[in-house]
Design an enzyme around this catalytic site. Structure first.
Site, PDB file in Angstrom:
ATOM      1  N   ILE A 144      -6.730  11.512   7.091  1.00  0.00           N
ATOM      2  CA  ILE A 144      -5.402  12.042   6.731  1.00  0.00           C
ATOM      3  C   ILE A 144      -5.432  12.307   5.222  1.00  0.00           C
ATOM      4  O   ILE A 144      -5.967  11.486   4.478  1.00  0.00           O
ATOM      5  CB  ILE A 144      -4.297  10.988   7.031  1.00  0.00           C
ATOM      6  CG1 ILE A 144      -4.286  10.610   8.516  1.00  0.00           C
ATOM      7  CG2 ILE A 144      -2.939  11.491   6.585  1.00  0.00           C
ATOM      8  CD1 ILE A 144      -3.286   9.497   8.857  1.00  0.00           C
ATOM      9  N   ARG A 145      -4.868  13.402   4.771  1.00  0.00           N
ATOM     10  CA  ARG A 145      -4.848  13.666   3.318  1.00  0.00           C
ATOM     11  C   ARG A 145      -3.878  12.733   2.607  1.00  0.00           C
ATOM     12  O   ARG A 145      -2.676  12.771   2.846  1.00  0.00           O
ATOM     13  CB  ARG A 145      -4.429  15.102   3.045  1.00  0.00           C
ATOM     14  CG  ARG A 145      -5.600  16.000   2.811  1.00  0.00           C
ATOM     15  CD  ARG A 145      -5.151  17.340   2.322  1.00  0.00           C
ATOM     16  NE  ARG A 145      -5.258  17.419   0.879  1.00  0.00           N
ATOM     17  CZ  ARG A 145      -5.003  18.525   0.195  1.00  0.00           C
ATOM     18  NH1 ARG A 145      -4.593  19.613   0.812  1.00  0.00           N
ATOM     19  NH2 ARG A 145      -5.160  18.534  -1.103  1.00  0.00           N
ATOM     20  N   THR A 146      -4.418  11.876   1.757  1.00  0.00           N
ATOM     21  CA  THR A 146      -3.593  10.958   0.961  1.00  0.00           C
ATOM     22  C   THR A 146      -4.238  10.862  -0.418  1.00  0.00           C
ATOM     23  O   THR A 146      -5.316  11.427  -0.647  1.00  0.00           O
ATOM     24  CB  THR A 146      -3.578   9.535   1.565  1.00  0.00           C
ATOM     25  OG1 THR A 146      -4.932   9.030   1.552  1.00  0.00           O
ATOM     26  CG2 THR A 146      -3.051   9.495   2.975  1.00  0.00           C
ATOM     27  N   LEU A 147      -3.596  10.093  -1.314  1.00  0.00           N
ATOM     28  CA  LEU A 147      -4.152   9.879  -2.644  1.00  0.00           C
ATOM     29  C   LEU A 147      -5.549   9.257  -2.546  1.00  0.00           C
ATOM     30  O   LEU A 147      -6.511   9.731  -3.145  1.00  0.00           O
ATOM     31  CB  LEU A 147      -3.212   8.936  -3.408  1.00  0.00           C
ATOM     32  CG  LEU A 147      -3.310   8.888  -4.918  1.00  0.00           C
ATOM     33  CD1 LEU A 147      -2.955  10.256  -5.496  1.00  0.00           C
ATOM     34  CD2 LEU A 147      -2.348   7.825  -5.454  1.00  0.00           C
ATOM     35  N   LYS A 150     -15.418  -1.291   4.596  1.00  0.00           N
ATOM     36  CA  LYS A 150     -14.700  -1.286   5.879  1.00  0.00           C
ATOM     37  C   LYS A 150     -15.435  -2.128   6.929  1.00  0.00           C
ATOM     38  O   LYS A 150     -14.802  -2.761   7.780  1.00  0.00           O
ATOM     39  CB  LYS A 150     -14.504   0.143   6.389  1.00  0.00           C
ATOM     40  CG  LYS A 150     -13.550   0.987   5.548  1.00  0.00           C
ATOM     41  CD  LYS A 150     -12.176   0.368   5.393  1.00  0.00           C
ATOM     42  CE  LYS A 150     -11.169   1.339   4.797  1.00  0.00           C
ATOM     43  NZ  LYS A 150      -9.917   0.665   4.381  1.00  0.00           N
ATOM     44  N   ALA A 191     -12.050   2.299  -4.485  1.00  0.00           N
ATOM     45  CA  ALA A 191     -13.430   2.355  -4.993  1.00  0.00           C
ATOM     46  C   ALA A 191     -13.441   3.402  -6.098  1.00  0.00           C
ATOM     47  O   ALA A 191     -12.593   4.311  -6.114  1.00  0.00           O
ATOM     48  CB  ALA A 191     -14.401   2.765  -3.886  1.00  0.00           C
ATOM     49  N   GLY A 230       0.769  -1.257   0.000  1.00  0.00           N
ATOM     50  CA  GLY A 230       0.000   0.000   0.000  1.00  0.00           C
ATOM     51  C   GLY A 230       0.793   1.296   0.000  1.00  0.00           C
ATOM     52  O   GLY A 230       0.207   2.356   0.233  1.00  0.00           O
ATOM     53  N   LEU A 237      -4.393  -1.004   1.995  1.00  0.00           N
ATOM     54  CA  LEU A 237      -4.835  -0.646   0.651  1.00  0.00           C
ATOM     55  C   LEU A 237      -6.341  -0.705   0.554  1.00  0.00           C
ATOM     56  O   LEU A 237      -7.014  -1.426   1.300  1.00  0.00           O
ATOM     57  CB  LEU A 237      -4.189  -1.590  -0.380  1.00  0.00           C
ATOM     58  CG  LEU A 237      -4.412  -3.087  -0.183  1.00  0.00           C
ATOM     59  CD1 LEU A 237      -5.598  -3.576  -1.007  1.00  0.00           C
ATOM     60  CD2 LEU A 237      -3.156  -3.850  -0.571  1.00  0.00           C
ATOM     61  N   TYR A 288     -18.691   8.692   2.185  1.00  0.00           N
ATOM     62  CA  TYR A 288     -17.827   7.497   2.330  1.00  0.00           C
ATOM     63  C   TYR A 288     -18.508   6.278   1.688  1.00  0.00           C
ATOM     64  O   TYR A 288     -17.856   5.370   1.201  1.00  0.00           O
ATOM     65  CB  TYR A 288     -17.483   7.260   3.800  1.00  0.00           C
ATOM     66  CG  TYR A 288     -16.193   6.501   3.999  1.00  0.00           C
ATOM     67  CD1 TYR A 288     -14.985   7.008   3.538  1.00  0.00           C
ATOM     68  CD2 TYR A 288     -16.177   5.258   4.627  1.00  0.00           C
ATOM     69  CE1 TYR A 288     -13.796   6.302   3.708  1.00  0.00           C
ATOM     70  CE2 TYR A 288     -14.999   4.555   4.812  1.00  0.00           C
ATOM     71  CZ  TYR A 288     -13.817   5.078   4.353  1.00  0.00           C
ATOM     72  OH  TYR A 288     -12.646   4.375   4.525  1.00  0.00           O
ATOM     73  N   VAL A 342      -3.721  -6.865  -5.882  1.00  0.00           N
ATOM     74  CA  VAL A 342      -4.538  -7.871  -5.189  1.00  0.00           C
ATOM     75  C   VAL A 342      -5.663  -8.424  -6.064  1.00  0.00           C
ATOM     76  O   VAL A 342      -6.304  -9.400  -5.699  1.00  0.00           O
ATOM     77  CB  VAL A 342      -5.106  -7.362  -3.845  1.00  0.00           C
ATOM     78  CG1 VAL A 342      -4.001  -7.089  -2.854  1.00  0.00           C
ATOM     79  CG2 VAL A 342      -5.998  -6.146  -4.040  1.00  0.00           C
TER      80      VAL A 342
HETATM   81  P1  NAD Z   1      -2.926   5.701  -0.458  1.00  0.00           P
HETATM   82  O1  NAD Z   1      -3.572   6.115  -1.735  1.00  0.00           O
HETATM   83  O2  NAD Z   1      -1.593   6.266  -0.156  1.00  0.00           O
HETATM   84  O3  NAD Z   1      -2.861   4.135  -0.341  1.00  0.00           O
HETATM   85  C1  NAD Z   1      -3.800   3.266  -0.960  1.00  0.00           C
HETATM   86  C2  NAD Z   1      -2.983   2.156  -1.573  1.00  0.00           C
HETATM   87  O4  NAD Z   1      -3.839   1.150  -2.106  1.00  0.00           O
HETATM   88  C3  NAD Z   1      -2.091   2.642  -2.713  1.00  0.00           C
HETATM   89  O5  NAD Z   1      -0.748   2.346  -2.422  1.00  0.00           O
HETATM   90  C4  NAD Z   1      -2.574   1.830  -3.897  1.00  0.00           C
HETATM   91  O6  NAD Z   1      -1.535   1.485  -4.773  1.00  0.00           O
HETATM   92  C5  NAD Z   1      -3.136   0.603  -3.195  1.00  0.00           C
HETATM   93  N1  NAD Z   1      -4.036  -0.192  -4.038  1.00  0.00           N
HETATM   94  C6  NAD Z   1      -5.188   0.201  -4.635  1.00  0.00           C
HETATM   95  N2  NAD Z   1      -5.685  -0.815  -5.395  1.00  0.00           N
HETATM   96  C7  NAD Z   1      -4.819  -1.864  -5.242  1.00  0.00           C
HETATM   97  C8  NAD Z   1      -4.757  -3.182  -5.766  1.00  0.00           C
HETATM   98  N3  NAD Z   1      -5.687  -3.647  -6.623  1.00  0.00           N
HETATM   99  N4  NAD Z   1      -3.730  -3.971  -5.401  1.00  0.00           N
HETATM  100  C9  NAD Z   1      -2.754  -3.541  -4.564  1.00  0.00           C
HETATM  101  N5  NAD Z   1      -2.754  -2.295  -4.042  1.00  0.00           N
HETATM  102  C10 NAD Z   1      -3.772  -1.465  -4.383  1.00  0.00           C
HETATM  103  O7  NAD Z   1      -3.990   6.114   0.694  1.00  0.00           O
HETATM  104  P2  NAD Z   1      -4.051   5.800   2.264  1.00  0.00           P
HETATM  105  O8  NAD Z   1      -4.998   6.794   2.798  1.00  0.00           O
HETATM  106  O9  NAD Z   1      -2.688   5.705   2.831  1.00  0.00           O
HETATM  107  O10 NAD Z   1      -4.773   4.373   2.313  1.00  0.00           O
HETATM  108  C11 NAD Z   1      -4.246   3.243   2.972  1.00  0.00           C
HETATM  109  C12 NAD Z   1      -5.318   2.547   3.795  1.00  0.00           C
HETATM  110  O11 NAD Z   1      -5.666   3.388   4.900  1.00  0.00           O
HETATM  111  C13 NAD Z   1      -6.634   2.278   3.056  1.00  0.00           C
HETATM  112  O12 NAD Z   1      -7.162   1.044   3.472  1.00  0.00           O
HETATM  113  C14 NAD Z   1      -7.518   3.403   3.552  1.00  0.00           C
HETATM  114  O13 NAD Z   1      -8.898   3.106   3.438  1.00  0.00           O
HETATM  115  C15 NAD Z   1      -7.073   3.445   4.999  1.00  0.00           C
HETATM  116  N6  NAD Z   1      -7.460   4.652   5.740  1.00  0.00           N
HETATM  117  C16 NAD Z   1      -7.163   5.876   5.267  1.00  0.00           C
HETATM  118  C17 NAD Z   1      -7.543   7.002   5.969  1.00  0.00           C
HETATM  119  C18 NAD Z   1      -7.234   8.379   5.456  1.00  0.00           C
HETATM  120  O14 NAD Z   1      -7.880   9.344   5.898  1.00  0.00           O
HETATM  121  N7  NAD Z   1      -6.279   8.547   4.552  1.00  0.00           N
HETATM  122  C19 NAD Z   1      -8.236   6.869   7.199  1.00  0.00           C
HETATM  123  C20 NAD Z   1      -8.517   5.583   7.663  1.00  0.00           C
HETATM  124  C21 NAD Z   1      -8.131   4.478   6.932  1.00  0.00           C
END
Ligand code: NAD
Length: 258
Positions: free
Chosen positions: A194-197, A165, A98, A13, A95, A158, A68
């Site tokens: 958290i701000r992410t992609l 989830k 959607a 991820g 990871l 969401y 995956v």
């Molecule tokens: P991110 O975009 O940095 O990470 C998401 C990752 O999922 C990416 O590295 C992407 O390559 C990977 N991914 C997507 N489809 C895939 C596939 N088919 N096979 C393998 N990898 C795949 O964003 P993030 O926010 O760091 O997300 C990581 C996890 O944290 C996620 O489960 C997200 O729901 C969870 N999360 C995020 C937040 C938030 O606010 N950012 C809060 C709670 C939970």
């Protein structure tokens, strides 16, 4: 003391330096773990190059493509782990995916294909990876996934990811019950926004962050490093009695009623 020396940790991820998985990888490395990193391959190899450059300072001993949705890549990833490491101790499942269209507006408009995609990538993948990882966790292990409050409460926009989830959190409990006798622990971290992609795809993520900054007991949201520190704890023997749990790392937001 938190010490992961001698532990092999596979981290999924990491997309860029905002990824929660990047925060986790850094903290595992700091605690002494030997790292393997997987990335989502794309046709032009852009992810591969970017992620390889980012993780270089952590000197991962494995760097592998793992989509995956691709069974062969999962098999090959864990075959390489077995061949090069012999055993696996820590698996970080960080990871989700959607369609952007399904992360805004009316939930009832979610398409069958969009629903299946979100559930497959974001929830079923934990089952797949745990199935492949557990036979390699011959000295016990720790599997950690990332979830969000939108899996237990309604959070605007969401939508289908909330359903994914909810499934993911239940996966954690079933997997924990099954794998516990092998001393493999399975837990989730429910992180604050958290701000992410990935989170940028959720409509109004900045409003969600500002709301948390106003309401949460700590009056701020959390950082990737704070999530990483909790992951390092859950990966270590310090948490040896904890399994099947969802641990909130959200500045306390989830306790608030009003
Ligand atoms: P991110 O975009 O940095 O990470 C998401 C990752 O999922 C990416 O590295 C992407 O390559 C990977 N991914 C997507 N489809 C895939 C596939 N088919 N096979 C393998 N990898 C795949 O964003 P993030 O926010 O760091 O997300 C990581 C996890 O944290 C996620 O489960 C997200 O729901 C969870 N999360 C995020 C937040 C938030 O606010 N950012 C809060 C709670 C939970």
């Amino acid at each position: 003391m938190l010490n992961l020396t001698g532990k092999n940790a596979l981290v999924t991820g990491i997309a860029n330096n905002r990824s929660i998985a990047w925060g986790i990888a850094q903290q595992l490395h700091q605690a002494g773990a030997n790292l393997g990193v997987t990335f989502l391959p794309d046709e032009k190899g852009r992810y591969e190059k970017k992620v390889a450059e980012l993780v270089e300072p952590l000197q991962p001993s494995l760097f592998l493509p793992c989509d995956v949705q691709n069974e062969e890549q999962i098999e090959s990833t864990f075959a390489t782990v077995q061949e090069k490491w012999g055993k696996l101790d820590i698996l970080i499942h960080c990871l989700a995916f959607a369609n952007k269209d399904d992360l805004t507006g009316d939930f009832s408009k979610t398409s069958r294909a969009g629903f299946n995609l979100a559930l497959e990538v974001s929830a079923y993948s934990l089952v797949q990876l745990s199935r492949a990882a557990s036979p390699l966790m011959t000295e016990g292990g720790s599997i950690i996934t990332l979830t969000y409050l939108g899996g237990v409460r309604v959070i605007s926009n969401y939508n289908v990811m909330g359903v994914a989830k909810a499934a993911l959190e239940m996966n954690v409990r079933y997997l924990a019950a099954e794998l516990g006798p092998q001393n493999i622990r399975v837990n989730a971290i429910s992180a604050g926004p958290i701000r992410t992609l990935a989170s940028s795809a959720v409509g109004g993520i900045l409003d969600m962050i500002h709301h948390v900054e106003e309401i949460a007991p700590l009056r701020r949201t959390v950082t990737q490093t704070e999530v990483g520190n909790t992951a390092a704890f859950l990966a270590s023997d310090l948490s040896s009695g904890i399994t099947g749990q969802v641990l909130y790392v959200d500045s306390g937001y989830a306790i608030m009623g009003m």
